[in-house]
Design a protein around this motif. Sequence first.
Motif, PDB file in Angstrom:
ATOM      1  N   MET A  65      -2.053  29.930  -3.154  1.00  0.00           N
ATOM      2  CA  MET A  65      -2.427  30.980  -4.102  1.00  0.00           C
ATOM      3  C   MET A  65      -3.251  32.068  -3.432  1.00  0.00           C
ATOM      4  N   ASP A  66      -4.242  31.667  -2.622  1.00  0.00           N
ATOM      5  CA  ASP A  66      -5.087  32.654  -1.937  1.00  0.00           C
ATOM      6  C   ASP A  66      -5.681  32.001  -0.690  1.00  0.00           C
ATOM      7  N   PRO A  67      -4.973  32.062   0.441  1.00  0.00           N
ATOM      8  CA  PRO A  67      -5.436  31.388   1.658  1.00  0.00           C
ATOM      9  C   PRO A  67      -6.813  31.855   2.121  1.00  0.00           C
ATOM     10  N   VAL A  68      -7.068  33.166   2.026  1.00  0.00           N
ATOM     11  CA  VAL A  68      -8.341  33.706   2.516  1.00  0.00           C
ATOM     12  C   VAL A  68      -9.506  33.181   1.675  1.00  0.00           C
ATOM     13  N   LEU A  69      -9.356  33.268   0.377  1.00  0.00           N
ATOM     14  CA  LEU A  69     -10.425  32.803  -0.514  1.00  0.00           C
ATOM     15  C   LEU A  69     -10.635  31.293  -0.386  1.00  0.00           C
TER      16      LEU A  69
END
Length: 470
Positions: A413-417
Amino acid sequence: MGVQNNTPRASPRRKSTTLQHLFDLDSKTATVINGKKIGTTNIGSSSSSNLENEEILSSISFCTFVFTFTDPSECASQQELKRQKLLQLLSIVKSSKKPLHDQVMSSLISMISLNLFRPLPPPSNTSSAAEFPDDEDHISTFSPLWSHLQLVYDILIRLVINTDPRLLRGYINNQFVVNLLALFQSEDPRERDSLKNVYHRIYSRFTFYRSFMRKSMNDVFLHYVFETERHYGIKELLEIWGSIINGFTVPLKEEHKLFLMRVLIPFHKTKGMQAYHRQLAYCVSQFVQKEPVLGGIVVRGILRYWPVTNCQKEVLLIGELEELVENIDPDQYRKLALPLCLQITRCLNSWNSQVAERALYIWNNEQFVKMISVAMEEVFPVVVEGMEKNLKWHWSKSVRQLTENVKVMLEEMDPVLHSKCLEEIELRESKAHQAEIKRKEKWDRIEMAAAQHHNQHQFLQPPHFLCVSH
């Protein structure tokens, strides 16, 4: 004195007691002129009508005697004769094409009241009816009167269906409705089911009683939720309410919204909720479907009454929240995402594997994931930390496997976060570890100082001598 002496004797058998035969007699009394039937004579019509009413009144009179089915002096043949009389009355009420005579109707309603409105026996089970929601044997006591009661209920419901409510209004009044409502305390599930059908039919047809009937049911609910938490008919009453709510028009009246907030939502805190949760969830979902803006009130209410130690209730409430998410107004997603995810995360960290697995399965719901995506910055730190706790500490292999699957989904869904959240978790754990080391070192210094002080005190203290006299 035995029942036989008190019981009205059966009426002498006449040539015929059926309505069809009476109608045939009517047709045979028609006047014929020049081979043509021009009408019936008043004498024949009047006599046949009187004969019919006499037969009905005789049967009604016999049925007014109530058998206990526990008194050994009661006669089985008389009990069976009453059942046959009730069957005759039911047949008459079903087949009647015209309203019953006033005297017959009055006697019939009196007979129904005498049979139905009786003192209920004390509860046979001292435990709450809802402590055994999956075992009917524990919560049901079958009434020996049912062979007669069933027919009386059938007669009543046929009267309600086949008779104009305006004609019945003089016989079925507010007190009659209140007496019916009191019978929902019966332990016999067969009687409660018949009551549900009768009460709902009266609500549907007697529109002028609807407000009074809703208020009467609300009084029962409030007494149950906030005082006793003991009532055998809550499930059946909620089924009636589900049908009522389904018929509400939009926008909802303030009265109905107050019922949701003051009665239905507090129902979630009762210890017997498992016994009627399906009916309760249906009522609540009907409100949210009609006005999605109410979803926020409902979700916050359920979270407020979340159980602390009842794992079965937790599983049911997680499922209810998942269904509610489908109908909640999307404008409320941001406000509800964090409190909802906090509770779901507590559940997926539960040591009860059923609760943890049910909380993890909710991540398969697309609408739930959509809600989370609206408030990613707020929700992700909470959820990721919960997942890492499961992977490290949870005892159940299946829970750890499901957690791993959800973790993969969160990373996508959101690798960075997700990486940022993991770094923050590691940083907090590192700080906590350093703080624990410092705390231990401090306690070690305190213990060493205490030990040195104790040794010095022993060294400086003069020896004590004990004098013993001979």
